[in-house]
Scaffold this motif. Structure first.
Motif, PDB file in Angstrom:
ATOM      1  N   PRO A  54       0.803  -1.227   0.000  1.00 32.26           N
ATOM      2  CA  PRO A  54       0.000   0.000   0.000  1.00 32.26           C
ATOM      3  C   PRO A  54       0.840   1.284   0.000  1.00 32.26           C
ATOM      4  CG  PRO A  54      -0.914  -1.587   1.536  1.00 32.26           C
ATOM      5  CD  PRO A  54       0.413  -2.122   1.101  1.00 32.26           C
ATOM      6  N   VAL A  55       2.129   1.193   0.327  1.00 31.95           N
ATOM      7  CA  VAL A  55       3.002   2.378   0.303  1.00 31.95           C
ATOM      8  C   VAL A  55       3.951   2.333  -0.894  1.00 31.95           C
ATOM      9  CG1 VAL A  55       2.855   2.842   2.778  1.00 31.95           C
ATOM     10  CG2 VAL A  55       4.626   1.281   1.914  1.00 31.95           C
ATOM     11  N   GLY A  56       3.589   1.556  -1.883  1.00 32.58           N
ATOM     12  CA  GLY A  56       4.396   1.494  -3.092  1.00 32.58           C
ATOM     13  C   GLY A  56       5.208   0.205  -3.197  1.00 32.58           C
ATOM     14  N   ARG A  57       5.959   0.110  -4.281  1.00 29.82           N
ATOM     15  CA  ARG A  57       6.777  -1.079  -4.526  1.00 29.82           C
ATOM     16  C   ARG A  57       8.025  -1.032  -3.648  1.00 29.82           C
ATOM     17  NH1 ARG A  57       8.925  -1.377  -9.485  1.00 29.82           N
ATOM     18  NH2 ARG A  57       8.492  -3.574  -9.927  1.00 29.82           N
ATOM     19  N   ALA A  71      13.914  -1.150   0.445  1.00 30.04           N
ATOM     20  CA  ALA A  71      14.035   0.155  -0.201  1.00 30.04           C
ATOM     21  C   ALA A  71      12.733   0.583  -0.845  1.00 30.04           C
ATOM     22  CB  ALA A  71      15.145   0.124  -1.256  1.00 30.04           C
ATOM     23  N   TYR A  72      12.361   1.825  -0.595  1.00 32.59           N
ATOM     24  CA  TYR A  72      11.210   2.419  -1.257  1.00 32.59           C
ATOM     25  C   TYR A  72      11.554   2.750  -2.705  1.00 32.59           C
ATOM     26  CZ  TYR A  72       8.520   3.032   3.064  1.00 32.59           C
ATOM     27  OH  TYR A  72       7.799   2.817   4.210  1.00 32.59           O
ATOM     28  N   GLU A  73      10.535   2.792  -3.538  1.00 33.76           N
ATOM     29  CA  GLU A  73      10.741   3.095  -4.944  1.00 33.76           C
ATOM     30  C   GLU A  73      11.323   4.495  -5.137  1.00 33.76           C
ATOM     31  OE1 GLU A  73       8.409   2.099  -9.103  1.00 33.76           O
ATOM     32  OE2 GLU A  73       7.263   2.375  -7.263  1.00 33.76           O
ATOM     33  N   ARG A  74      10.976   5.414  -4.263  1.00 35.74           N
ATOM     34  CA  ARG A  74      11.481   6.787  -4.378  1.00 35.74           C
ATOM     35  C   ARG A  74      12.995   6.859  -4.172  1.00 35.74           C
ATOM     36  NH1 ARG A  74      11.480  10.151   0.456  1.00 35.74           N
ATOM     37  NH2 ARG A  74      10.266  11.731  -0.649  1.00 35.74           N
ATOM     38  N   GLU A  75      13.594   5.817  -3.573  1.00 36.12           N
ATOM     39  CA  GLU A  75      15.045   5.796  -3.417  1.00 36.12           C
ATOM     40  C   GLU A  75      15.752   5.424  -4.710  1.00 36.12           C
ATOM     41  OE1 GLU A  75      16.505   3.945   0.374  1.00 36.12           O
ATOM     42  OE2 GLU A  75      14.403   3.302   0.513  1.00 36.12           O
ATOM     43  N   GLY A  76      14.983   4.840  -5.655  1.00 32.99           N
ATOM     44  CA  GLY A  76      15.577   4.392  -6.901  1.00 32.99           C
ATOM     45  C   GLY A  76      16.126   2.978  -6.746  1.00 32.99           C
ATOM     46  N   HIS A  77      15.334   1.981  -7.120  1.00 32.96           N
ATOM     47  CA  HIS A  77      15.759   0.604  -6.900  1.00 32.96           C
ATOM     48  C   HIS A  77      17.059   0.258  -7.613  1.00 32.96           C
ATOM     49  CE1 HIS A  77      11.413  -0.728  -5.691  1.00 32.96           C
ATOM     50  NE2 HIS A  77      12.042  -0.083  -4.737  1.00 32.96           N
ATOM     51  N   GLU A  78      17.253   0.779  -8.820  1.00 27.44           N
ATOM     52  CA  GLU A  78      18.496   0.502  -9.544  1.00 27.44           C
ATOM     53  C   GLU A  78      19.683   1.088  -8.795  1.00 27.44           C
ATOM     54  OE1 GLU A  78      18.979  -1.449 -12.097  1.00 27.44           O
ATOM     55  OE2 GLU A  78      16.838  -1.946 -12.105  1.00 27.44           O
ATOM     56  N   ALA A  79      19.510   2.288  -8.247  1.00 27.01           N
ATOM     57  CA  ALA A  79      20.583   2.916  -7.483  1.00 27.01           C
ATOM     58  C   ALA A  79      20.882   2.122  -6.215  1.00 27.01           C
ATOM     59  CB  ALA A  79      20.208   4.354  -7.130  1.00 27.01           C
ATOM     60  N   VAL A  80      19.834   1.611  -5.569  1.00 26.92           N
ATOM     61  CA  VAL A  80      20.020   0.799  -4.363  1.00 26.92           C
ATOM     62  C   VAL A  80      20.793  -0.475  -4.689  1.00 26.92           C
ATOM     63  CG1 VAL A  80      18.815  -0.587  -2.626  1.00 26.92           C
ATOM     64  CG2 VAL A  80      17.997   1.717  -3.171  1.00 26.92           C
ATOM     65  N   ALA A 167      20.381   8.470  12.034  1.00 24.26           N
ATOM     66  CA  ALA A 167      20.316   7.003  12.013  1.00 24.26           C
ATOM     67  C   ALA A 167      18.969   6.534  11.476  1.00 24.26           C
ATOM     68  CB  ALA A 167      20.561   6.442  13.409  1.00 24.26           C
ATOM     69  N   CYS A 168      17.904   7.194  11.888  1.00 29.89           N
ATOM     70  CA  CYS A 168      16.570   6.825  11.399  1.00 29.89           C
ATOM     71  C   CYS A 168      16.445   7.124   9.907  1.00 29.89           C
ATOM     72  CB  CYS A 168      15.488   7.585  12.170  1.00 29.89           C
ATOM     73  SG  CYS A 168      15.289   7.060  13.898  1.00 29.89           S
ATOM     74  N   ALA A 169      16.997   8.257   9.491  1.00 26.75           N
ATOM     75  CA  ALA A 169      16.892   8.668   8.088  1.00 26.75           C
ATOM     76  C   ALA A 169      17.686   7.752   7.158  1.00 26.75           C
ATOM     77  CB  ALA A 169      17.369  10.106   7.930  1.00 26.75           C
ATOM     78  N   THR A 170      18.683   7.070   7.703  1.00 27.35           N
ATOM     79  CA  THR A 170      19.513   6.181   6.881  1.00 27.35           C
ATOM     80  C   THR A 170      19.283   4.711   7.220  1.00 27.35           C
ATOM     81  OG1 THR A 170      21.357   6.442   8.453  1.00 27.35           O
ATOM     82  CG2 THR A 170      21.294   7.928   6.558  1.00 27.35           C
ATOM     83  N   ASN A 171      18.199   4.430   7.918  1.00 30.40           N
ATOM     84  CA  ASN A 171      17.859   3.057   8.271  1.00 30.40           C
ATOM     85  C   ASN A 171      17.753   2.205   6.994  1.00 30.40           C
ATOM     86  OD1 ASN A 171      16.717   0.665   9.232  1.00 30.40           O
ATOM     87  ND2 ASN A 171      14.696   1.574   9.565  1.00 30.40           N
ATOM     88  N   PRO A 172      18.576   1.156   6.849  1.00 29.28           N
ATOM     89  CA  PRO A 172      18.523   0.353   5.628  1.00 29.28           C
ATOM     90  C   PRO A 172      17.351  -0.622   5.576  1.00 29.28           C
ATOM     91  CG  PRO A 172      20.155  -0.560   7.113  1.00 29.28           C
ATOM     92  CD  PRO A 172      19.647   0.707   7.755  1.00 29.28           C
ATOM     93  N   TYR A 192      11.345  10.982   7.024  1.00 30.86           N
ATOM     94  CA  TYR A 192      11.198   9.543   6.801  1.00 30.86           C
ATOM     95  C   TYR A 192      11.718   9.197   5.414  1.00 30.86           C
ATOM     96  CZ  TYR A 192       9.239   4.841   6.714  1.00 30.86           C
ATOM     97  OH  TYR A 192       9.096   3.477   6.640  1.00 30.86           O
ATOM     98  N   ILE A 193      12.478   8.139   5.337  1.00 32.00           N
ATOM     99  CA  ILE A 193      13.100   7.738   4.089  1.00 32.00           C
ATOM    100  C   ILE A 193      12.082   7.420   2.990  1.00 32.00           C
ATOM    101  CG2 ILE A 193      13.231   5.261   4.666  1.00 32.00           C
ATOM    102  CD1 ILE A 193      16.048   5.278   3.399  1.00 32.00           C
ATOM    103  N   GLY A 194      10.900   6.984   3.390  1.00 34.58           N
ATOM    104  CA  GLY A 194       9.864   6.659   2.411  1.00 34.58           C
ATOM    105  C   GLY A 194       8.930   7.815   2.105  1.00 34.58           C
ATOM    106  N   GLY A 195       9.182   8.973   2.738  1.00 31.86           N
ATOM    107  CA  GLY A 195       8.308  10.123   2.543  1.00 31.86           C
ATOM    108  C   GLY A 195       7.262  10.207   3.646  1.00 31.86           C
ATOM    109  N   LEU A 196       6.792  11.398   3.916  1.00 39.68           N
ATOM    110  CA  LEU A 196       5.851  11.594   5.026  1.00 39.68           C
ATOM    111  C   LEU A 196       4.505  10.914   4.788  1.00 39.68           C
ATOM    112  CD1 LEU A 196       6.546  15.269   6.118  1.00 39.68           C
ATOM    113  CD2 LEU A 196       7.561  13.132   6.940  1.00 39.68           C
ATOM    114  N   GLU A 197       4.093  10.806   3.539  1.00 36.72           N
ATOM    115  CA  GLU A 197       2.831  10.122   3.250  1.00 36.72           C
ATOM    116  C   GLU A 197       2.909   8.654   3.648  1.00 36.72           C
ATOM    117  OE1 GLU A 197      -0.200   9.232  -0.514  1.00 36.72           O
ATOM    118  OE2 GLU A 197       1.418  10.702  -0.720  1.00 36.72           O
ATOM    119  N   ALA A 198       4.054   8.017   3.348  1.00 41.66           N
ATOM    120  CA  ALA A 198       4.238   6.618   3.728  1.00 41.66           C
ATOM    121  C   ALA A 198       4.291   6.474   5.242  1.00 41.66           C
ATOM    122  CB  ALA A 198       5.510   6.062   3.097  1.00 41.66           C
TER     123      ALA A 198
END
Length: 210
Positions: A54-57, A71-80, A167-172, A192-198
């Motif tokens: 529900p919060v994306g791929r 990893a959230y999609e907004r992080e860029g899965h290829e980059a991850v 630490a929270c912002a870079t939680n893997p 939040y790494i996934g965005g505030l909506e997530a």
């Protein structure tokens, strides 16, 4: 009879559709066989799969030791994946089977049927103080929240509020390691790494299911 170049070209074009026809599902089966063989022969260091939520791929990645990245999609899965190849191993392959249990537990969490994850974790992407914070986050129960200041006190460094935020912002391992349960002292969301909506969606899900 001798064929001219144009005749040969015509024959090749006529045969081309048959030559490139691939049985439906064949590539998927070939990829699965490759992943299974690589895993069996010790050639697969990092397995991954993508799950719909529900919060994306979300990308789930695991080593032999356990789940190492969400990893959230907004992080860029290829980059991850590129970062995992650089920091862990270039021997990375999509292997849904290896992530089957993790995917099942993620689905149960989002459907309200799971309040805690029971998965082996590989924390090798976090070190020092950040790892200490990550380990504490696992103890913040479903439906509960703590402030950044409370987390800092809990890990023995009351003045390290900003470092806790980093630490929270870079939680893997977001979602599985619940950094979304950490708020500012005034009750506002913070980052939040996934965005505030997530983050809002996760907190709302837990408030309803708790």
């Amino acid at each position: 009879m001798t064929s001219t170049p144009s005749d040969i070209g015509a024959v090749d074009l006529a045969l081309a559709p048959e030559l490139i026809t691939i049985e439906p599902g064949a590539l998927t089966r070939l990829h699965a066989a490759l992943a299974e063989r690589a895993s069996r022969e010790g050639l697969l260091d990092v397995a991954y799969r993508i799950v719909e939520t529900p919060v994306g791929r979300l990308l789930l990645a695991a080593t032999e030791r356990g789940l190492v990245r969400v990893a959230y999609e907004r992080e860029g899965h290829e980059a991850v994946l590129a970062t995992l190849a650089e920091r862990l191993s270039p021997r990375i392959l999509e292997s849904p089977e290896r992530l089957g249990e993790a995917a099942r537990q993620v689905e149960e969490y989002f459907s309200g049927r799971r309040t805690a994850f029971d998965l082996p974790l590989d924390l090798s992407l976090s070190n020092g103080f950040r790892r200490t914070v990550i380990q504490h986050l696992k103890d913040i129960g479903f439906g509960r929240t703590e402030s950044y200041a409370e987390v800092a006190r809990a890990v023995g460094n009351p003045r390290a509020v900003r470092a806790v935020g980093t630490a929270c912002a870079t939680n893997p391992l977001p979602v599985v390691v619940p950094c979304h349960r950490v708020l500012r002292s005034d009750g506002s969301l913070g980052g939040y790494i996934g965005g505030l909506e997530a983050k809002t969606s996760l907190l709302r899900l837990e408030a309803v299911a708790a």
